[in-house]
Design a protein around this motif. Structure first.
Motif, PDB file in Angstrom:
ATOM      1  N   ILE A   2       0.867  -1.171   0.000  1.00 25.92           N
ATOM      2  CA  ILE A   2       0.000   0.000   0.000  1.00 25.92           C
ATOM      3  C   ILE A   2       0.904   1.221   0.000  1.00 25.92           C
ATOM      4  O   ILE A   2       1.684   1.429   0.925  1.00 25.92           O
ATOM      5  N   SER A   3       0.818   2.000  -1.054  1.00 25.28           N
ATOM      6  CA  SER A   3       1.644   3.191  -1.182  1.00 25.28           C
ATOM      7  C   SER A   3       0.733   4.408  -1.064  1.00 25.28           C
ATOM      8  O   SER A   3       0.187   4.891  -2.050  1.00 25.28           O
ATOM      9  N   ASP A   4       0.539   4.849   0.163  1.00 23.25           N
ATOM     10  CA  ASP A   4      -0.385   5.943   0.436  1.00 23.25           C
ATOM     11  C   ASP A   4       0.118   6.704   1.656  1.00 23.25           C
ATOM     12  O   ASP A   4       0.109   6.177   2.768  1.00 23.25           O
ATOM     13  N   ASP A   5       0.548   7.941   1.458  1.00 22.29           N
ATOM     14  CA  ASP A   5       1.082   8.745   2.554  1.00 22.29           C
ATOM     15  C   ASP A   5       0.099   8.914   3.703  1.00 22.29           C
ATOM     16  O   ASP A   5       0.501   9.124   4.839  1.00 22.29           O
ATOM     17  N   LEU A   6      -1.177   8.842   3.412  1.00 23.96           N
ATOM     18  CA  LEU A   6      -2.172   9.125   4.439  1.00 23.96           C
ATOM     19  C   LEU A   6      -2.987   7.891   4.824  1.00 23.96           C
ATOM     20  O   LEU A   6      -4.090   8.013   5.349  1.00 23.96           O
ATOM     21  N   PHE A   7      -2.454   6.708   4.605  1.00 23.35           N
ATOM     22  CA  PHE A   7      -3.152   5.482   5.000  1.00 23.35           C
ATOM     23  C   PHE A   7      -3.469   5.503   6.495  1.00 23.35           C
ATOM     24  O   PHE A   7      -4.551   5.128   6.917  1.00 23.35           O
ATOM     25  N   PHE A   8      -2.540   5.983   7.300  1.00 27.46           N
ATOM     26  CA  PHE A   8      -2.751   6.016   8.743  1.00 27.46           C
ATOM     27  C   PHE A   8      -3.722   7.116   9.169  1.00 27.46           C
ATOM     28  O   PHE A   8      -4.097   7.179  10.342  1.00 27.46           O
ATOM     29  N   ALA A   9      -4.138   7.965   8.250  1.00 26.15           N
ATOM     30  CA  ALA A   9      -5.152   8.974   8.567  1.00 26.15           C
ATOM     31  C   ALA A   9      -6.559   8.379   8.522  1.00 26.15           C
ATOM     32  O   ALA A   9      -7.511   9.006   8.973  1.00 26.15           O
ATOM     33  N   LEU A  10      -6.672   7.169   7.969  1.00 29.48           N
ATOM     34  CA  LEU A  10      -7.985   6.510   7.960  1.00 29.48           C
ATOM     35  C   LEU A  10      -8.471   6.333   9.397  1.00 29.48           C
ATOM     36  O   LEU A  10      -7.670   6.118  10.311  1.00 29.48           O
ATOM     37  N   PRO A  11      -9.789   6.388   9.606  1.00 29.78           N
ATOM     38  CA  PRO A  11     -10.315   6.162  10.952  1.00 29.78           C
ATOM     39  C   PRO A  11      -9.920   4.777  11.468  1.00 29.78           C
ATOM     40  O   PRO A  11      -9.784   3.823  10.685  1.00 29.78           O
ATOM     41  N   PRO A  30       3.444 -10.752   3.133  1.00 27.83           N
ATOM     42  CA  PRO A  30       3.763  -9.673   4.079  1.00 27.83           C
ATOM     43  C   PRO A  30       3.164  -8.359   3.597  1.00 27.83           C
ATOM     44  O   PRO A  30       3.159  -8.061   2.409  1.00 27.83           O
ATOM     45  N   LEU A  31       2.654  -7.609   4.524  1.00 30.81           N
ATOM     46  CA  LEU A  31       2.035  -6.329   4.219  1.00 30.81           C
ATOM     47  C   LEU A  31       3.106  -5.240   4.237  1.00 30.81           C
ATOM     48  O   LEU A  31       3.923  -5.179   5.151  1.00 30.81           O
ATOM     49  N   ASN A  32       3.090  -4.398   3.221  1.00 27.33           N
ATOM     50  CA  ASN A  32       4.060  -3.324   3.069  1.00 27.33           C
ATOM     51  C   ASN A  32       3.301  -2.007   2.989  1.00 27.33           C
ATOM     52  O   ASN A  32       2.517  -1.806   2.078  1.00 27.33           O
ATOM     53  N   ILE A  33       3.520  -1.128   3.963  1.00 27.81           N
ATOM     54  CA  ILE A  33       2.913   0.204   3.928  1.00 27.81           C
ATOM     55  C   ILE A  33       4.018   1.177   3.547  1.00 27.81           C
ATOM     56  O   ILE A  33       4.967   1.398   4.294  1.00 27.81           O
ATOM     57  N   SER A  34       3.895   1.751   2.383  1.00 24.64           N
ATOM     58  CA  SER A  34       4.922   2.610   1.821  1.00 24.64           C
ATOM     59  C   SER A  34       4.405   4.038   1.751  1.00 24.64           C
ATOM     60  O   SER A  34       3.411   4.304   1.093  1.00 24.64           O
ATOM     61  N   GLY A  35       5.068   4.932   2.440  1.00 22.55           N
ATOM     62  CA  GLY A  35       4.679   6.327   2.377  1.00 22.55           C
ATOM     63  C   GLY A  35       3.996   6.824   3.626  1.00 22.55           C
ATOM     64  O   GLY A  35       3.167   7.710   3.569  1.00 22.55           O
ATOM     65  N   VAL A  36       4.326   6.275   4.776  1.00 17.67           N
ATOM     66  CA  VAL A  36       3.728   6.711   6.033  1.00 17.67           C
ATOM     67  C   VAL A  36       4.098   8.176   6.282  1.00 17.67           C
ATOM     68  O   VAL A  36       5.243   8.563   6.123  1.00 17.67           O
ATOM     69  N   HIS A  37       3.115   8.968   6.663  1.00 14.18           N
ATOM     70  CA  HIS A  37       3.324  10.379   6.969  1.00 14.18           C
ATOM     71  C   HIS A  37       3.425  10.527   8.482  1.00 14.18           C
ATOM     72  O   HIS A  37       2.527  10.111   9.209  1.00 14.18           O
ATOM     73  N   PRO A  38       4.521  11.113   8.998  1.00 17.24           N
ATOM     74  CA  PRO A  38       4.705  11.166  10.450  1.00 17.24           C
ATOM     75  C   PRO A  38       3.608  11.922  11.193  1.00 17.24           C
ATOM     76  O   PRO A  38       3.352  11.648  12.358  1.00 17.24           O
TER      77      PRO A  38
END
Length: 177
Positions: A2-11, A30-38
């Motif tokens: 998943i390449s989404d800077d705002l994935f962690f902004a999801l509820p 394996p799950l790969n989260i690419s682009g996490v925004h701090p």
């Protein structure tokens, strides 16, 4: 992946549902989260994704300089970045790869800005890998307009269209660090 800077902004409830479905799918990938925004990383959501099988994470930091991050419209503080880095590091045993993105070759970056990035990096707990990207001034962006107004772009073909953002890093002392 998943390449989404705002994935962690999801509820949180959306991430919980995603994690439940991912585990039930038995993909065994394996799950790969690419682009996490701090600015949006929260430990409760991170832990849910670790439990679901996240094994790779990449966070875009861009610079350790507050001045340069403001130029990039990234307004998080170094304290917030360190908070997010420490969340990731807390789960290092579950992760096969921790990567942080930084941008170099910024014509507005001073030696002090570069030192700020280095000062931030030395605080990161190990292990981690860096992804170093050469700044590309894409047409239609504020930075492109700023560069054109200051005469920093004199050959769009080589400076933009034929430039590779990853393997065109300028050979300089600070980039070699």
């Amino acid at each position: 992946k998943i390449s989404d800077d705002l994935f962690f902004a999801l509820p949180k409830d959306v991430i919980e549902k995603f994690c439940k479905l991912y585990k039930e799918s038995n993909l065994r990938l394996p799950l790969n989260i690419s682009g996490v925004h701090p600015s949006v990383l929260k430990e409760d959501k991170f832990k849910l994704l670790i439990d679901a099988g996240m094994r790779y994470v990449r966070m875009g930091i861009q610079s350790g300089s507050q001045n340069i991050r403001i130029l990039y419209s990234r307004n998080e503080t170094n304290e917030k970045i360190m908070e997010s880095v420490n969340i990731i590091h807390k789960y290092k045993r579950n992760l096969k790869s921790i990567n942080y993105d930084f941008i170099v070759d910024n014509p507005w970056e001073t030696v002090e800005d570069i030192k700020d990035s280095l000062r931030l990096l030395v605080q990161f707990p190990k292990p981690y890998s860096l992804n170093i990207f050469s700044l590309t001034l894409y047409p239609g962006t504020d930075l492109y307009d700023k560069a054109c107004g200051e005469g920093a772009i004199n050959n769009e073909d080589s400076q933009i269209y034929n430039k590779h953002y990853h393997d065109s890093v300028r050979n300089s002392y600070y980039n070699s660090l």
